[in-house]
Scaffold this motif. Structure first.
Motif: not given
Length: 126
Positions: A88-98, A106-108, A113-119, A121-126
């Protein structure tokens, strides 16, 4: 602006625990060896994309770097450990958001792979 990626193996701790419970040293050694090979491969891939590895240990990786083609990266991660391991992967603009993105992934389910671009909203990448 840096992009942070946090990656964590799915249910790998349970596989290791099972080896202990079954007193299976050979299985434990095999899991650790295979996992080390996969993580090394992922780290090398990330380095080739210009990412700096913050840590690569146990069944996880944290790194930072510039932009990455998210869909290609998601496809790579979903296939790299097959058939034995998923991540499972988290991607963000800082360590915390990743990290928060990783926890959301992991919860879904597994192998997400999930990205949080704005701190926020989470977006699942398919």
């Amino acid at each position: 602006m840096s992009l942070y990626i946090s990656l964590d193996g799915d249910d790998i701790g349970n596989k290791i625990a099972r080896s202990y419970i079954e007193n299976d040293e050979e299985k434990l050694t095999k899991i650790i060896y295979q996992l080390e090979q996969v993580l090394t491969h992922i780290c090398e891939y990330l380095k080739s994309l210009g990412f700096e590895i913050i840590f690569c240990a146990a069944d996880g990786i944290a790194c930072k770097g510039g932009n990455v083609e998210i869909n290609s990266f998601a496809k790579y991660v979903k296939s790299v450990g097959k058939p034995h391991y998923t991540f499972s992967v988290g991607i963000g603009n800082d360590l915390q958001s990743s990290f928060f993105s990783l926890k959301y992934a992991k919860s879904i389910g597994k192998n997400k792979v999930v990205i949080c671009e704005d701190g926020k909203q989470f977006k699942v990448i398919n």
